[in-house]
Design an enzyme around this catalytic site. Structure first.
Site, PDB file in Angstrom:
ATOM      1  N   TYR A  31      14.136  63.152 -15.400  1.00 52.37           N
ATOM      2  CA  TYR A  31      14.452  62.095 -16.352  1.00 52.37           C
ATOM      3  C   TYR A  31      15.257  62.676 -17.512  1.00 52.37           C
ATOM      4  O   TYR A  31      15.603  63.861 -17.509  1.00 52.37           O
ATOM      5  CB  TYR A  31      13.176  61.378 -16.775  1.00 52.37           C
ATOM      6  N   GLN A  42       2.342  58.285 -22.763  1.00 50.50           N
ATOM      7  CA  GLN A  42       3.472  59.106 -22.350  1.00 50.50           C
ATOM      8  C   GLN A  42       4.765  58.360 -22.673  1.00 50.50           C
ATOM      9  O   GLN A  42       4.964  57.217 -22.240  1.00 50.50           O
ATOM     10  CB  GLN A  42       3.437  59.422 -20.857  1.00 50.50           C
ATOM     11  N   SER A  72      -3.513  61.908 -14.740  1.00 56.28           N
ATOM     12  CA  SER A  72      -2.078  62.119 -14.882  1.00 56.28           C
ATOM     13  C   SER A  72      -1.350  60.783 -15.022  1.00 56.28           C
ATOM     14  O   SER A  72      -1.802  59.764 -14.496  1.00 56.28           O
ATOM     15  CB  SER A  72      -1.568  62.861 -13.643  1.00 56.28           C
ATOM     16  N   PRO A  73      -0.210  60.754 -15.705  1.00 51.61           N
ATOM     17  CA  PRO A  73       0.574  59.513 -15.772  1.00 51.61           C
ATOM     18  C   PRO A  73       1.017  59.076 -14.374  1.00 51.61           C
ATOM     19  O   PRO A  73       1.496  59.898 -13.590  1.00 51.61           O
ATOM     20  CB  PRO A  73       1.785  59.898 -16.626  1.00 51.61           C
ATOM     21  N   LEU A 130      -1.437  68.112  -6.085  1.00 52.69           N
ATOM     22  CA  LEU A 130      -2.299  68.340  -4.925  1.00 52.69           C
ATOM     23  C   LEU A 130      -3.590  69.058  -5.325  1.00 52.69           C
ATOM     24  O   LEU A 130      -4.045  69.984  -4.664  1.00 52.69           O
ATOM     25  CB  LEU A 130      -1.558  69.109  -3.831  1.00 52.69           C
ATOM     26  N   ARG A 161       5.293  67.221 -21.131  1.00 49.81           N
ATOM     27  CA  ARG A 161       5.336  67.438 -19.674  1.00 49.81           C
ATOM     28  C   ARG A 161       6.686  68.027 -19.316  1.00 49.81           C
ATOM     29  O   ARG A 161       7.738  67.516 -19.727  1.00 49.81           O
ATOM     30  CB  ARG A 161       5.111  66.130 -18.923  1.00 49.81           C
ATOM     31  N   ARG A 204      -3.048  61.233  -7.370  1.00 45.72           N
ATOM     32  CA  ARG A 204      -3.396  60.525  -6.132  1.00 45.72           C
ATOM     33  C   ARG A 204      -4.888  60.598  -5.812  1.00 45.72           C
ATOM     34  O   ARG A 204      -5.463  59.642  -5.291  1.00 45.72           O
ATOM     35  CB  ARG A 204      -2.566  61.075  -4.973  1.00 45.72           C
ATOM     36  N   CYS A 245       3.196  55.789 -12.729  1.00 49.33           N
ATOM     37  CA  CYS A 245       3.900  54.515 -12.897  1.00 49.33           C
ATOM     38  C   CYS A 245       3.351  53.472 -11.928  1.00 49.33           C
ATOM     39  O   CYS A 245       3.126  53.765 -10.753  1.00 49.33           O
ATOM     40  CB  CYS A 245       5.394  54.709 -12.683  1.00 49.33           C
TER      41      CYS A 245
END
Length: 366
Positions: free
Chosen positions: A189, A107, A23-24, A308, A237, A331, A26
């Site tokens: 965003y 992305q 996943s993207p 998760l 997304r 994560r 930052c």
């Protein structure tokens, strides 16, 4: 039984070796000494570790389509040739050094009213003032995100310019050798700000009813689709729910996803939240997978699940039972950059290891 998670997925002319993707995320690590918004050695190490660890598709962090669209002064961009050259270095590395035939996607994003903020490990929070390197933010209205500076409401000329910026950024991504382009329309965003009735209070053609609020998102889809080859997959997304009364819900997201698919989006990356600070997220393992399942089946478009998702059996179950077509790891990948090698072992599936690590291939337990 063969593993569903480790089966290939075909999107347009691109074959992605399996369904376990990055996943993207930052990194807030573009430094002034290496150029505004230019990815550097940190990004090479960060993304390259996932390639060596067996990931099949790696999405970059959000790359802003113009300078005002960066989340923080240390965010990456795709609005200059120097930035594109920095990304090309990452693309070449991942194509050469992936354990599997690893693919990489860019992305593209604009942070809107959530731009010009301090990066998480700066020791400060909130909006960066212009005196400290910040800038005036923009949005659909002058309503700020809680604790941030007020944006300026965008004029139609500015809106059209942002659409053109997305298209130009997509062209740079193609030139840099990316395999996939993703439009970031989630997490509060700019594109999500226009979509959400909690934020977009405009009464012109860029607001009002659902069609008006979705207009910017869909016109960006059109512009990016036209800027990339027909053979290249386009991802979108979205935040399937604002987790707040009166906000975007899954029914609205199904309608948006269906319209996006009709305009050439090949897979919808389904996340949620981020529009407002008063969201009431009910987080639990796999809590967003139901959104991906609903969009997949009701909108008739392939989806990716995220949120998760940590264990190999959990990821396998999502794909095997048709709840989503791919699983994005975030994560869990940071904790274990070789997650996919371990997952394949636990699921009884063989995938290649990079030759430098072959001595570590497990024989009697991982």
């Amino acid at each position: 039984m063969p593993s569903a998670l480790f089966s290939p997925l075909q999107l347009r002319s691109l074959t992605i070796p399996h369904r376990g993707w990055v996943s993207p995320m930052c990194q807030y690590s573009c430094l002034p000494e290496t150029g505004e918004g230019v990815p550097n050695d940190w990004h090479l190490m960060h993304l390259g570790s996932f390639a060596a660890g067996g990931a099949a598709l790696i999405m970059t962090e959000a790359a802003a389509v113009n300078a005002a669209g960066r989340i923080s002064p240390r965010d990456a961009g795709m609005y200059s040739e120097a930035q594109a050259a920095g990304w090309e270095r990452m693309v070449d590395f991942i194509h050469r050094h992936g354990a599997v035939d690893c693919r990489i996607g860019a992305q593209l994003a604009h942070a809107g009213r959530k731009a010009s903020t301090y990066w998480p490990f700066s020791g400060q929070s909130g909006s960066v003032p212009e005196s400290d390197g910040g800038w005036q933010t923009v949005g659909p209205s002058t309503s700020p995100f809680d604790g941030y500076a007020s944006p300026v409401a965008m004029s139609e000329t500015e809106i059209i310019a942002v659409i053109q910026d997305f298209a130009a950024a997509a062209g740079r991504a193609v030139a840099a050798g990316f395999d996939v382009v993703e439009i970031h329309g989630a997490h509060g965003y700019l594109l999500h700000q226009f979509q959400s009735p909690l934020i977009n209070t405009r009464t012109d053609n860029w607001g009002g009813d659902e069609a008006g609020r979705n207009r910017l998102m869909l016109e960006v889809v059109d512009a990016v689709r036209n800027a990339i080859p027909d053979s290249m997959p386009l991802l979108l997304r979205i935040s399937a729910s604002d987790w707040a009364d009166g906000g975007v819900d899954v029914e609205a997201s199904v309608r948006l996803a269906r319209a996006a698919a009709e305009r050439g989006v090949d897979l919808v990356d389904v996340s949620s939240g981020g529009a407002v600070a008063h969201q009431a997220i009910q987080a639990a393992p796999g809590y967003q997978a139901g959104f991906a399942e609903r969009v997949k089946h009701d909108a008739g478009v392939p989806t990716g699940a995220v949120g998760l998702l940590t264990s190999p059996p959990q990821a396998e179950d999502i794909v095997a039972n048709g709840r989503a077509d791919a699983v994005f790891m975030a994560r869990a990948a940071l904790r274990d950059p070789h997650w996919w090698l371990r997952a394949a072992y636990e699921l009884g599936h063989d995938i290649p290891w990079v030759p430098q690590y072959e001595r570590a291939v497990p024989r009697h337990g991982f």
